[in-house]
Enzyme design. Structure first.
Site, PDB file in Angstrom:
ATOM      1  CB  CYS A  62     -63.678  19.027 -21.839  1.00  0.00           C
ATOM      2  SG  CYS A  62     -64.782  17.749 -22.460  1.00  0.00           S
ATOM      3  CG  HIS A  79     -58.163  17.360 -20.713  1.00  0.00           C
ATOM      4  ND1 HIS A  79     -59.013  18.281 -20.139  1.00  0.00           N
ATOM      5  CD2 HIS A  79     -58.965  16.497 -21.395  1.00  0.00           C
ATOM      6  CE1 HIS A  79     -60.265  17.983 -20.457  1.00  0.00           C
ATOM      7  NE2 HIS A  79     -60.272  16.903 -21.213  1.00  0.00           N
ATOM      8  CG  HIS A  84     -63.876  15.352 -17.611  1.00  0.00           C
ATOM      9  ND1 HIS A  84     -63.761  16.727 -17.529  1.00  0.00           N
ATOM     10  CD2 HIS A  84     -63.795  15.059 -18.943  1.00  0.00           C
ATOM     11  CE1 HIS A  84     -63.598  17.229 -18.724  1.00  0.00           C
ATOM     12  NE2 HIS A  84     -63.617  16.248 -19.616  1.00  0.00           N
TER      13      HIS A  84
END
Lengths: 400, 83, 320
Positions: free
Chosen positions: A161, A294, A327
């Site tokens: 990520c 995030h 995401h």
């Protein structure tokens, strides 16, 4: 760490569920309207629906012709790169007289997630090798460098990520160290049935549209897309008389070394990365006008980020944009760095989509309405699987 | 085989708890943190194992937390729900 | 900038000691094109560094990486606990393949509702490097690079970039690939579909597996084995031998003077260049004589299917 000057950003391109270019995406972020849906490119065999944020069908369908020889991930990266190069005023032919590097982050884009191919093998068949060839031809940075005829360094970062942020951070160092004149940097990832199943089985996916930092948050929604920036040396940019749209001021990255799927409970690695990024930028936390967190919407991630934000940036507004993009894994760090640069330039951040009620345990709320911001610098941060934490400090473009 | 014994053997083999035998696992001992020392990644794996072996679904970790207190708790949870 | 090689850790099918590598390399250099047996690697030695409990969920790919990393530290005379400002970079051609397919197996066998989350988590490409960070308690930068034949070149440049900007003073730079029967079958099918010349001899080679780790330091005084340099100037050491890995026809290989193909040592493996570099470090310290003598430098080259060439320079440091 050595402090080197700002690295110029001369072009940005972005494709995600919220828009097929940066301007449309930014406008969508302002409205906060989102519509994640069940995945359309594969039949989900789950009894429960987990919504995802897919890129518009017309972009995907220009790729899905029979015998497509490059992956959807590379298709997205090429698409965003085209927008970025156009903005930078660079034709592909212009690149041949410069040392051009390519640095791209990805997750799905480098994985051997050949489910249909493997299913056929398991069933005793000998399937056509097309998916394997596509995999071998579609390493994102290599495919982009090949498409451009770029002869400088080529790197595909697979840090889960934080890949997109890591790629931009590394690319900025190449510019600062004079290894390249221009670097095409960013991240890309496509929706994958395998990854979709994986996150659901880890029980961190939400059946509703995700709600980063909200008290009722229930997990993440996957997304897909690409974010590409063009980085240039001062000399190259000046020679071309290209405007500096934004800057990369500093990059910090640190491992939690705590657990492979859960972040450090006090955000140890994140704090180290923030400190390193600020040092590299020659700035302090007071100089940061806002933070693009995030903010995946999982219980753990948002809790840890809130702890760190409360400790280091108690008065600084922050948002998560994953409520609008999902995401996007390897693309996330890059797409969000681009949003951060754009919002810094525009002087305001939109409401953090998906948030409505503060979690009393977090003692921190993202912006719940459009919030003007002043200042010359902002942060975009990414927390990855495996405990990697990456932070980019970005600045406004200077009129030089 | 009784369900607790089966659960212990499953945990040992599927979670790679090398060097442990079912006799080493106390029925009432905590599975997570102290005791057996399992973690959140083991927890989601156990969810899948329980579904495969007993057809019992654990929808979220709130539900899971109660079931995973110990082998006793897990066995009881399964017994209540299996068809 | 050249990076000082403080320590080297090898996990290979010919053995894990530098002498094993040297012996195999001499054999290949003196009798070119003799394929050696490539077998599955035993990582039992990892027990010297980590308990089996700590390793219970660690897969074969990661075990190879860990063993090579710990060995490199030991070779450098270092303990993980004393490391500061240390980064980790792991290069791989395909990533943790077995676990990727274990997860696919679980989807196929049990359906997506009962597929294994553990297999998924561990198949994510940066988990092996993160595991090294975790077990060694290293909180510096930690990157994974997955890039087929140019992974090692890219990783070497990343390490050099970090050292040059003093982000870290040390980098554990490693490369890992693992063997699976599926890779073997498909590599063979692809090789057979290529014209003979362009497979570069790979159709004869069984896919290999193994890991190499280098402990690199910014300070030239720490070079116990020599130096590695990414993106070396084109004119340096023009007469030095070349170790070549990657895709190229025999004609293309002939274009390099004195080019040696060490792939029988490690098999058909995208990260072959890392093994070439390890052998090169032995060569520049005169450990391959009489097969290779008086070479203060070796170029390690790799080439991918697009013809992109990666290059690192290995030197003894005696001639700057």
């Amino acid at each position: 760490m050595l402090h080197s000057g700002p690295v110029s950003v001369t072009g940005m391109g972005c494709v995600c569920a919220a828009g097929t270019n940066l301007q449309d995406t930014l406008r969508a972020l302002e409205t906060g309207q989102r519509n994640p849906l069940p995945p359309s490119r594969f039949k989900s065999e789950h009894s429960r629906i987990f919504p995802v944020f897919e890129v518009a069908e017309h972009i995907r369908s220009t790729h899905e012709k029979p015998g497509a020889d490059l992956s959807m991930t590379v298709h997205f990266a090429l698409y965003a790169m085209e927008e970025a190069l156009l903005q930078a005023g660079l034709a592909v032919s212009d690149l041949h007289s410069h040392r051009v590097g390519v640095c791209i982050g990805t997750s799905v884009g480098a994985s051997l997630n050949l489910l249909d191919f493997y299913r056929a093998i398991r069933a005793g068949q000998t399937p056509e090798l097309e998916p394997v060839h596509r995999y071998l031809d579609s390493n994102p940075a290599v495919a982009l460098a090949h498409a451009l005829g770029a002869s400088g360094p080529v790197q595909t970062v697979v840090n889960a990520c934080s890949s997109g942020a890591d790629a931009i951070g590394l690319a900025a160092s190449w510019i600062a160290q004079g290894i390249c004149d221009i670097v095409i940097a960013g991240g890309a990832d496509e929706m994958s049935e395998v990854t979709y199943n994986g996150f659901i089985r880890l029980m961190i996916a939400d059946q509703s549209p995700c709600r980063p930092f909200d008290t009722s948050r229930g997990g993440l929604n996957l997304g897909e897309g690409a974010g590409i920036v063009i980085l240039e040396t001062a000399a190259c940019r000046a020679q071309r008389n290209a405007p500096e749209l934004a800057t990369v001021l500093g990059f910090g990255t640190a491992a939690d070394a705590h657990h492979l799927t859960a972040p450090h409970p006090q955000g140890l690695g994140l704090k180290l990365a923030i400190s390193e990024a600020l040092n590299a930028a020659g700035l302090t936390s007071a100089d940061i006008s806002f933070i693009n967190a995030h903010g995946t919407g999982t219980a753990n991630n948002d809790t840890v980020e809130a702890i760190v934000l409360n400790e280091l940036f108690p008065q600084t507004p922050f948002i998560s944009t994953k409520g609008m993009t999902g995401h996007t894994l390897g693309a996330a760090g890059a797409i969000e760095a681009i949003f951060t640069m754009a919002h810094l330039t525009a002087g305001g951040i939109p409401a953090s989509a998906g948030f409505s009620e503060e979690d009393p345990l977090l003692n921190a709320s993202p912006a719940h309405a459009f919030t003007p911001v002043q200042g010359q610098a902002a942060i975009s941060q990414s927390l990855a699987f495996g405990g990697n934490n990456s932070v980019l400090v970005v600045g406004k473009g200077r009129a030089i | 085989m009784d369900i607790k014994q089966q659960l212990k053997q499953t945990l040992i083999s599927e979670l790679n708890l090398e060097g442990l035998s079912p006799d080493d696992i106390d029925d009432g001992a905590p599975l997570f943190g102290d005791g057996l020392g399992l973690d959140s990644l083991d927890a989601v794996e156990i969810v899948v194992l329980v579904q495969r072996l007993y057809g019992v679904e654990i929808k979220d970790m709130e539900e899971g937390r109660k079931a995973f207190q110990s082998i006793d708790a897990l066995a009881e949870f399964i017994a209540e729900r299996r068809i | 900038m050249r990076m000082a090689v403080e320590g080297m850790g090898i996990v290979s099918t010919v053995g894990n000691a530098p002498q094993d590598l040297a012996r195999a390399a001499r054999h290949i250099l003196q009798e070119e094109g003799m394929p050696l047996a490539v077998s599955k690697i035993d990582t039992g030695d990892l027990a010297r560094y980590a308990s089996s409990r700590a390793l219970r969920r660690v897969d074969h790919f990661t075990r190879m990486a860990l063993l090579a990393a710990y060995s490199a530290l030991e070779d450098a005379g270092l303990e993980a606990a004393e490391l500061e400002h240390t980064g980790i970079i792991l290069a791989t051609g395909y990533g943790p393949v077995k676990l990727t397919f274990d997860f696919l197996d679980s989807i196929i066998d049990f359906g997506p509702e009962m597929a294994s989350p553990q297999a998924f988590a561990h198949s994510v490409h940066n988990i092996p490097a993160a595991t090294i960070a975790l077990m060694m308690s290293l909180r510096g930068p930690c990157f994974s690079i997955c890039q087929l034949d140019t992974a090692v070149t890219a990783a070497a440049l990343a390490a050099q970039t970090w050292l040059a900007e003093k982000r870290v003073t040390r980098v554990l730079l490693g490369a890992v690939d693992e063997y699976t029967a599926l890779l073997e079958t498909n590599t063979q099918r692809i090789a057979e579909s290529l014209p003979a010349e362009s497979s570069g001899g790979r159709r004869r080679l069984v896919p290999g597996e193994g890991a190499v780790f280098f402990c690199l330091h910014a300070d030239p005084g720490m070079a116990r084995h020599g130096f590695i340099e990414a993106m070396p100037p084109a004119e340096s050491f023009l007469d030095a031998p070349v170790f070549f890995s990657g895709s190229a026809s025999p004609e293309q290989r002939k274009a390099f003077p004195q080019a040696h193909d060490l792939s029988p040592l490690y098999g058909n493996m995208p990260i072959g260049m890392a093994f070439d570099a390890a052998v090169a470090l032995l060569a520049v310290r005169e450990q391959l004589s009489p097969a290779l003598e008086k070479c203060p430098a070796v170029h390690c080259l790799s080439r991918n299917r697009f013809g992109m060439t990666g290059r690192i320079l290995v030197t003894s440091g005696e001639c700057a």
